[in-house]
Design an enzyme around this catalytic site. Sequence first.
Site, PDB file in Angstrom:
ATOM      1  N   HIS A 188     -14.894   1.049  -1.944  1.00  0.00           N
ATOM      2  CA  HIS A 188     -13.839   0.224  -1.350  1.00  0.00           C
ATOM      3  C   HIS A 188     -12.828   1.022  -0.546  1.00  0.00           C
ATOM      4  CE1 HIS A 188     -14.818  -2.734  -4.830  1.00  0.00           C
ATOM      5  NE2 HIS A 188     -15.653  -2.873  -3.822  1.00  0.00           N
ATOM      6  N   ILE A 242      -9.614   3.373  -5.195  1.00  0.00           N
ATOM      7  CA  ILE A 242      -9.193   3.961  -3.907  1.00  0.00           C
ATOM      8  C   ILE A 242      -8.145   5.048  -4.135  1.00  0.00           C
ATOM      9  CG2 ILE A 242      -9.706   1.812  -2.662  1.00  0.00           C
ATOM     10  CD1 ILE A 242      -6.731   1.190  -2.593  1.00  0.00           C
ATOM     11  N   GLN A 258     -15.095   2.113  -7.498  1.00  0.00           N
ATOM     12  CA  GLN A 258     -14.436   0.987  -6.830  1.00  0.00           C
ATOM     13  C   GLN A 258     -12.986   1.356  -6.522  1.00  0.00           C
ATOM     14  OE1 GLN A 258     -15.428  -3.015  -8.838  1.00  0.00           O
ATOM     15  NE2 GLN A 258     -15.990  -1.508 -10.390  1.00  0.00           N
ATOM     16  N   ARG A 301       1.694   1.918  -3.519  1.00  0.00           N
ATOM     17  CA  ARG A 301       0.566   2.481  -4.288  1.00  0.00           C
ATOM     18  C   ARG A 301       0.282   3.923  -3.892  1.00  0.00           C
ATOM     19  NH1 ARG A 301      -4.068  -1.859  -3.707  1.00  0.00           N
ATOM     20  NH2 ARG A 301      -5.156  -0.519  -5.203  1.00  0.00           N
ATOM     21  N   VAL A 317     -12.184  -0.723 -22.920  1.00  0.00           N
ATOM     22  CA  VAL A 317     -11.356  -1.014 -24.109  1.00  0.00           C
ATOM     23  C   VAL A 317     -11.699  -2.383 -24.681  1.00  0.00           C
ATOM     24  CG1 VAL A 317      -9.406   0.484 -23.488  1.00  0.00           C
ATOM     25  CG2 VAL A 317      -9.498  -1.852 -22.600  1.00  0.00           C
ATOM     26  N   GLU A 318     -12.387  -3.184 -23.859  1.00  0.00           N
ATOM     27  CA  GLU A 318     -12.805  -4.506 -24.390  1.00  0.00           C
ATOM     28  C   GLU A 318     -14.155  -4.877 -23.793  1.00  0.00           C
ATOM     29  OE1 GLU A 318      -9.641  -6.967 -22.987  1.00  0.00           O
ATOM     30  OE2 GLU A 318     -10.380  -6.992 -20.921  1.00  0.00           O
ATOM     31  N   TYR A 340       0.820  -1.223   0.000  1.00  0.00           N
ATOM     32  CA  TYR A 340       0.000   0.000   0.000  1.00  0.00           C
ATOM     33  C   TYR A 340       0.849   1.265   0.000  1.00  0.00           C
ATOM     34  CZ  TYR A 340      -4.242  -2.638   0.055  1.00  0.00           C
ATOM     35  OH  TYR A 340      -5.258  -3.476  -0.341  1.00  0.00           O
ATOM     36  N   GLY A 342     -14.635   1.378 -17.230  1.00  0.00           N
ATOM     37  CA  GLY A 342     -13.336   0.812 -16.857  1.00  0.00           C
ATOM     38  C   GLY A 342     -13.391  -0.185 -15.730  1.00  0.00           C
TER      39      GLY A 342
END
Length: 279
Positions: free
Chosen positions: A134, A118, A116, A81, A252-253, A78, A225
């Site tokens: 979340h 953070i 979703q 990140r 993108v998909e 974390y 996304g």
Amino acid sequence: MASSQTTSAIRMSSDLASFRKELRQAKHVVALTGAGVSAESGVPTFRGAGGFWRKWQATDLATPQAFNRNPSLVWEFYHYRREVMLTKKPNNGHIAIAKCEKRFLSEGRKFTVITQNIDELHYTAGSKNIIELHGSLFRVRCTKCGHREVDRSSPICEALKDRGEPDVDVPDARIPVDQLPKCRQPDCGGLVRPDVVWFGEMLDEVVLQKATAELDTCDLCLVVGTSSVVYPAAMFAPELASRGVTVAEFNVEETPASGAFKYYFQGPSGETLPSALAP
Ligand code: BV8
Ligand code: ZN
């Protein structure tokens, strides 16, 4: 506005004019976002190539079991990140969502972001009405007294300074618990954890109630996304679609949920959202 070159490069798999007509008529839009909305800001997604940190995937470390077993390793993850986010900025997708909310508010209409993520990039982009399903990378919660607070310090504690490197061959820092981030409440000093929802943990009841209330009253939902594999967030948009609420997916998909949605716009959301949400 995406340049003409990129617009022609994006294969809009649905009728943009028809979507924009519904957007003009919508009274309450919910934008449900996942890691993909931050991808163009350089924030690794969970299931893409960037989904690994050292030899682990987020699902291995974002669990209470991992934290109880090795709080030093989970804090290194974390901390990494958090530090990554210091250099990341919102992209045109976040900005288009924030501008659309502002326009809706000026027209007496409602716009809610249910994310979703953070990484707090929706806040930085100027969105106001945000529900973080979340939690946040920049809030901590005490494992002893439960006290929650925002903590943006870099590093979050001395022992994590220059630690958390993502390369697979970096040895774990093995930081003793008493040198990991601690509660600042008087007479506590307990070990704090990131204030996020880990796999296997229930979402915060109040957050879930707020999200459900918004989903119950929206008349248009953007799903941006997200791979739609993590529950309960993954079932929000399909549930709306089953009730006849218009859902537009920006990815993108195609995802396991795409078939349930009325609109699907293929391409990076930093390019598809500005043209889709423009006034
Ligand atoms: C719960 C915070 C009740 C932490 C996150 C077995 C045991 C225990 C639980 C379960 C189990 N089986 C299932 C479960 C339930 C579990 C779950 O769903 N697991 C999955 C893996 C199957 N859910 C939970 O545990 C939840 N709690 O259910 O409580 C309970 C309790 C006990 C037991 C059972 C049930 C809690 C889930 C929350 C976990 N915390 N984050 C942290 O971040 O560190 S989840 C985390 O992963 C994110 O928050 C997000 O939700 C998820 C990642 O998903 P996405 O955001 O969709 O990202 P992803 O990388 O997957 O996809 C990116 C997408 O973007 C792709 O589609 C890609 O194509 C697209 N994209 C890429 N670039 C772009 C783009 N799109 C547009 N533009 C681009 N440029
Ligand atoms: Zn405490």
